[in-house]
Write a protein that holds these residues in place. Structure first.
Motif, short mmCIF file in Angstrom:
data_model
loop_
_atom_site.label_atom_id
_atom_site.label_comp_id
_atom_site.label_asym_id
_atom_site.label_seq_id
_atom_site.Cartn_x
_atom_site.Cartn_y
_atom_site.Cartn_z
N SER A 42 0.68 -1.17 -0.11
CA SER A 42 -0.08 0.19 -0.08
C SER A 42 0.89 1.48 0.13
N PRO A 43 0.34 2.31 -0.51
CA PRO A 43 1.20 3.74 -0.65
C PRO A 43 1.23 4.20 0.75
N GLY A 44 2.25 5.24 0.67
CA GLY A 44 2.40 6.24 1.62
C GLY A 44 3.78 5.86 2.44
N PRO A 45 4.30 7.31 2.92
CA PRO A 45 5.42 6.76 3.75
C PRO A 45 5.48 5.60 4.70
N ARG A 46 6.45 4.87 4.96
CA ARG A 46 6.26 3.36 5.54
C ARG A 46 6.10 3.93 7.01
N GLY A 47 4.96 3.19 7.66
CA GLY A 47 4.74 3.54 9.08
C GLY A 47 3.97 4.50 9.34
N TYR A 48 3.42 5.28 8.17
CA TYR A 48 2.63 6.54 8.54
C TYR A 48 1.29 6.58 8.14
N SER A 49 0.39 7.20 9.02
CA SER A 49 -1.06 7.48 8.41
C SER A 49 -1.36 8.75 8.90
#
Length: 586
Positions: free
Chosen positions: A75-82
């Motif tokens: 899944s996309p996005g910076p690793r470990g971030y929401s």
């Protein structure tokens, strides 16, 4: 060795346009009902590491789904971030509805199995959204992660305040997760493992877990809790506290001696799988039993809490002195703040106060008064109110689009609109709206609202009138028939459900089949005592005492009136929800 089930890989879109990856293991055989299990992975991991659960549970008549949470796996996005834990919980809600549609089965046929951080997401979803799934299986939920560095949480909070967003690398090694050497090796070498976690998510995890544990009585789903007996990653007591407060007779808790944190990846995990299979079989063998919310306003933890608040603090206690001092300070020096002065004059729950809070412009008689006002407007409750306004406006626009899709006219009524700002601002630029009727009991609110209608140039299609939001006959006789009814910030102020039933039944009589109801709820609030023992309401200076309604209770009242909930949003603190429901055909 069980033959490996083959997964189909695909993506689905969230409401904020993120394309999240998921795996689907279709059922091999069919049964009398469509069985679906949704798996949620641990923190740092991804859906590929759940393949063994699908295989080893050996349930060929069951579809399995699992996602990669945003910032994890494929899944996309910076690793470990929401953006927030609340956003991730909303992702859970949207994924679950996607799964129900994709598998063509109702939520009531779906069971969730979740581990660690995934279990916290699932538990929070159960609390905040009150989904009507068949049950929950939670393995070692990470309600309180063991941080071995002294003062780690305060230091992380300070670091976030100073630096903003930053990432914390996990100290957890594979050998502390499981005794299974293959699982240890795969954890240490899997390139899709996310080693970092964003500081906002780590701190949100603690805050959200505290809230969900405190208010776990709001969770009424059948629940199985599996606790690892030798867990180096999370504390045991919060899991026990959570379990004890769940209100469903069909619940069971198991402590698995010697198990490390990766409960479902342990060397002797068949012990856990045996218990899971037995629990799942029980859930599918029994008919779905809806929790009875009929008497929540009398016999429930929230009713007891309301009665405790109504009794006031213990005389001569520290709380009694502190809250009395706070009240005295607000009614004297606090009146240098325009907002506090307005609250003292009209009630802190009045339409005038809410409109002032919406505008969020600190004002006072002097510099000190302005600072008081700034602190007042920045309180957690008022921040939640402003987010509720944003969520209301979003949901109103979604409802208008939905009515257009169904070729229904857009005629709006808000039965307790205050000054009506959120409705007017949401609809001011939408030309398809035929009529806007705003109602309120207060002549002052009606006068202010009429002026706002004029200011926005809506006098040709909007009007404001005096009305009783709890008068069933009055609401049922609304003409022309509204297709979109709105109730915001009203029901939270009244503990008695009979009033709500009158109101909702009146709206159900007025709104035709296919029409929409938007309603708000306050399932939790961190400042109930401060509000009850320091602030006054609009009702002739009486204390402002509120009873939280669980989302399940509120949804049950709406359903009993003839509406089916189809969407919900809640703020990041879990204070205010905004929901949409469709009027059922009679």
């Amino acid at each position: 060795m069980t033959e490996q089930r083959q997964a189909k890989e695909s993506t689905f879109y969230t409401s904020d346009k993120q394309e999240l990856f998921y795996r689907h293991w279709p059922a091999i055989t069919s049964g009398t009902i469509r069985k679906v299990i949704v798996l949620f992975h641990r923190g740092h991991e991804h859906s590929g590491r759940l393949q063994h659960i699908v295989d080893e549970l050996n349930m060929p008549d069951t579809d399995f789904y699992a996602w990669d949470a945003r910032g994890h796996g494929h899944s996309p996005g910076p690793r470990g971030y929401s953006p927030s834990l609340a956003r991730s919980v909303q992702d859970v809600d949207e994924f679950m509805h996607f799964v129900a549609a994709d598998s063509q089965t109702p939520l009531s046929n779906i069971i969730v199995i979740a581990q660690s951080v995934g279990a916290v997401l699932a538990a929070t979803w159960a609390h905040d959204y009150a989904p009507k799934i068949r049950g929950l299986v939670l393995a070692s939920p990470a309600f309180k992660v063991k941080l071995y560095v002294p003062f780690a949480r305060p230091l992380l909070s300070f670091g976030q305040y100073v630096k903003g967003l930053f990432f914390v690398n996990s100290y957890v090694k594979g050998k502390y997760l499981t005794h299974d050497p293959e699982r240890v090796n795969s954890f240490n070498n899997d390139p899709l493992i996310t080693r970092a976690i964003a500081v906002n998510i780590l701190l949100d995890l603690y805050r959200t877990a505290d809230r969900v544990i405190e208010d776990a009585a709001a969770i009424t789903l059948p629940t199985q809790l599996l606790i690892s007996g030798q867990d180096y990653v999370v504390h045991r007591q919060p899991q026990l506290d959570f379990y004890q407060r769940i209100r469903n007779p069909l619940k069971e808790m198991h402590i698995l001696p010697g198990f490390y944190h990766d409960t479902l990846g342990e060397l002797n995990r068949e012990e856990a799988f045996t218990k899971i299979r037995s629990f799942i079989d029980t859930l599918y063998q029994q008919p779905v039993a809806a929790f009875n919310y009929q008497h929540e306003d009398r016999w429930s933890p929230s009713a007891d809490n309301w009665r405790e608040l109504s009794g006031g603090p213990v005389p001569l206690s520290f709380s009694a002195f502190s809250y009395r001092a706070l009240h005295k300070g607000m009614t004297t020096l606090g009146k240098l703040s325009n907002g506090i002065k307005l609250g003292c004059e009209t009630g802190f729950d009045s339409g005038s106060t809410l409109d002032y809070v919406y505008q969020n412009q600190p004002q006072g008689q002097n510099w000190l008064g302005k600072q008081f006002d700034k602190a007042y407007l920045n309180s957690i409750g008022w921040r939640g109110i402003r987010q509720r306004k944003i969520n209301l406006e979003y949901m109103i626009k979604q409802a208008v689009s939905k009515l257009q899709e169904e070729n229904l006219p857009v005629r709006v009524v808000d039965i307790a609109a205050g000054h009506g700002r959120y409705v007017i601002e949401a609809l001011s630029n939408i030309n398809v709206v035929e009529e806007i009727l705003l109602r309120d009991y207060s002549e002052l609110n009606v006068s202010k609202g009429q002026q706002m209608i004029a200011d926005y140039g809506l006098s040709n299609k909007a009007r404001f009138e005096i009305g009783d939001a709890f008068n069933q006959e009055q609401l049922a006789a609304l003409t022309p028939q509204p297709t979109l009814g709105i109730v915001s910030g009203l029901y939270e102020l009244f503990p008695d459900n009979s009033l709500l039933r009158n109101s909702l039944n009146g709206l159900a009589a007025a709104i035709p089949a296919g029409g929409i109801l938007i309603y708000t709820n306050q399932p939790w609030h961190p400042q109930l005592k401060t509000i009850a023992w320091s602030l006054t309401s609009h009702r002739q200076g009486q204390p402002w005492i509120m009873r939280n309604r669980s989302q399940g209770e509120m949804d049950a009242l709406v359903s009993a009136a003839g509406f089916d909930k189809c969407a919900q949003i809640i703020d990041e603190w879990g204070i205010f929800s905004v929901s949409m429901a469709i009027r059922r055909a009679s």
